[in-house]
Scaffold this motif. Sequence first.
Motif, mmCIF file in Angstrom:
data_model
loop_
_atom_site.group_PDB
_atom_site.id
_atom_site.type_symbol
_atom_site.label_atom_id
_atom_site.label_comp_id
_atom_site.label_asym_id
_atom_site.label_seq_id
_atom_site.Cartn_x
_atom_site.Cartn_y
_atom_site.Cartn_z
ATOM 1 N N GLN A 57 3.899 77.636 31.671
ATOM 2 C CA GLN A 57 3.756 79.028 31.255
ATOM 3 C C GLN A 57 4.309 79.250 29.851
ATOM 4 O OE1 GLN A 57 1.827 81.233 33.097
ATOM 5 N NE2 GLN A 57 1.504 79.232 34.031
ATOM 6 N N LEU A 58 5.454 78.660 29.557
ATOM 7 C CA LEU A 58 6.012 78.786 28.204
ATOM 8 C C LEU A 58 5.061 78.184 27.167
ATOM 9 C CD1 LEU A 58 9.741 78.000 28.970
ATOM 10 C CD2 LEU A 58 8.845 80.157 28.043
ATOM 11 N N TYR A 59 4.450 77.068 27.507
ATOM 12 C CA TYR A 59 3.468 76.457 26.607
ATOM 13 C C TYR A 59 2.290 77.411 26.385
ATOM 14 C CZ TYR A 59 -0.256 73.471 24.904
ATOM 15 O OH TYR A 59 -1.291 72.960 24.163
ATOM 16 N N GLU A 63 1.281 79.003 22.736
ATOM 17 C CA GLU A 63 -0.027 78.730 22.145
ATOM 18 C C GLU A 63 -0.947 79.956 22.162
ATOM 19 O OE1 GLU A 63 -0.544 75.803 20.594
ATOM 20 O OE2 GLU A 63 1.538 75.368 21.137
ATOM 21 N N ASN A 64 -0.442 81.088 22.641
ATOM 22 C CA ASN A 64 -1.218 82.332 22.746
ATOM 23 C C ASN A 64 -2.447 82.187 23.635
ATOM 24 O OD1 ASN A 64 0.273 84.282 21.143
ATOM 25 N ND2 ASN A 64 -0.174 82.913 19.442
ATOM 26 N N ILE A 65 -2.360 81.311 24.625
ATOM 27 C CA ILE A 65 -3.434 81.153 25.600
ATOM 28 C C ILE A 65 -3.256 82.194 26.697
ATOM 29 C CG2 ILE A 65 -4.437 79.594 27.324
ATOM 30 C CD1 ILE A 65 -3.497 77.267 25.408
ATOM 31 N N ARG A 66 -2.021 82.412 27.118
ATOM 32 C CA ARG A 66 -1.696 83.500 28.038
ATOM 33 C C ARG A 66 -1.121 84.619 27.183
ATOM 34 N NH1 ARG A 66 2.481 83.695 33.213
ATOM 35 N NH2 ARG A 66 1.956 85.852 33.733
ATOM 36 N N LYS A 67 -1.730 85.782 27.260
ATOM 37 C CA LYS A 67 -1.362 86.899 26.382
ATOM 38 C C LYS A 67 -0.460 87.908 27.094
ATOM 39 C CE LYS A 67 -4.284 85.769 23.004
ATOM 40 N NZ LYS A 67 -3.909 85.412 21.688
ATOM 41 N N MET A 71 6.254 87.986 25.411
ATOM 42 C CA MET A 71 6.428 86.556 25.674
ATOM 43 C C MET A 71 5.793 85.708 24.587
ATOM 44 S SD MET A 71 8.423 86.173 28.110
ATOM 45 C CE MET A 71 8.252 84.403 28.038
ATOM 46 N N ASN A 72 4.657 86.120 24.055
ATOM 47 C CA ASN A 72 4.045 85.370 22.951
ATOM 48 C C ASN A 72 4.982 85.364 21.744
ATOM 49 O OD1 ASN A 72 1.157 86.872 24.145
ATOM 50 N ND2 ASN A 72 1.448 84.679 24.251
ATOM 51 N N ALA A 73 5.601 86.495 21.461
ATOM 52 C CA ALA A 73 6.546 86.575 20.347
ATOM 53 C C ALA A 73 7.783 85.713 20.607
ATOM 54 C CB ALA A 73 6.954 88.025 20.098
ATOM 55 N N ASP A 80 8.556 71.586 21.846
ATOM 56 C CA ASP A 80 8.388 71.107 23.224
ATOM 57 C C ASP A 80 9.749 70.908 23.891
ATOM 58 O OD1 ASP A 80 5.651 71.159 22.846
ATOM 59 O OD2 ASP A 80 5.439 68.981 22.624
ATOM 60 N N ASP A 81 10.739 70.423 23.135
ATOM 61 C CA ASP A 81 12.088 70.259 23.690
ATOM 62 C C ASP A 81 12.689 71.613 24.068
ATOM 63 O OD1 ASP A 81 12.154 67.491 23.621
ATOM 64 O OD2 ASP A 81 13.126 67.410 21.650
#
Length: 148
Positions: A57-59, A63-67, A71-73, A80-81
């Motif tokens: 979900q964080l990924y 990547e702005n795939i889930r809007k 959270m996007n901000a 990745d770490d």
Amino acid sequence: MRAAILAASLLLVVPAGAQTVDERLPTCLACHGKNGTSAIPTVPSLGGMPVNYLLSQLYLFRENIRKVDPMNAMAAGLSDDDLRTLGALFNKMPAPPPAPALTAAEEASGANLVEKYHCNSCHMPNLSGQGTIPHIAGQHVEYVKQAL
């Protein structure tokens, strides 16, 4: 609500991409709860979530795939770490306590929905989640409705 306003105001002060995980964590906890249990009905509790679910979900947010604007901000600029660190932190927090006592009618309605839609097939019989599947036990009803 007050925590959400605080978190939003923090986003305006310092660009999230310029902050370390340690600097971002208080903002995360303002909405998702200091022990991983959210007090905001429309915000999920993340304590005890499967680490692979949190990481994915964080990924998606980064990547702005889930809007989801806040959270996007917040995920912007995370490495990745950083994603793994945040996922591990929330995973180690306790899962939210069971929802407050429901009426017999509410409990029956919920059980019927779980059976009808086979929620327990992926989310497990106790709705605790697994792998990349989140726990829904103990989540706010408002959040679950919003997510669906």
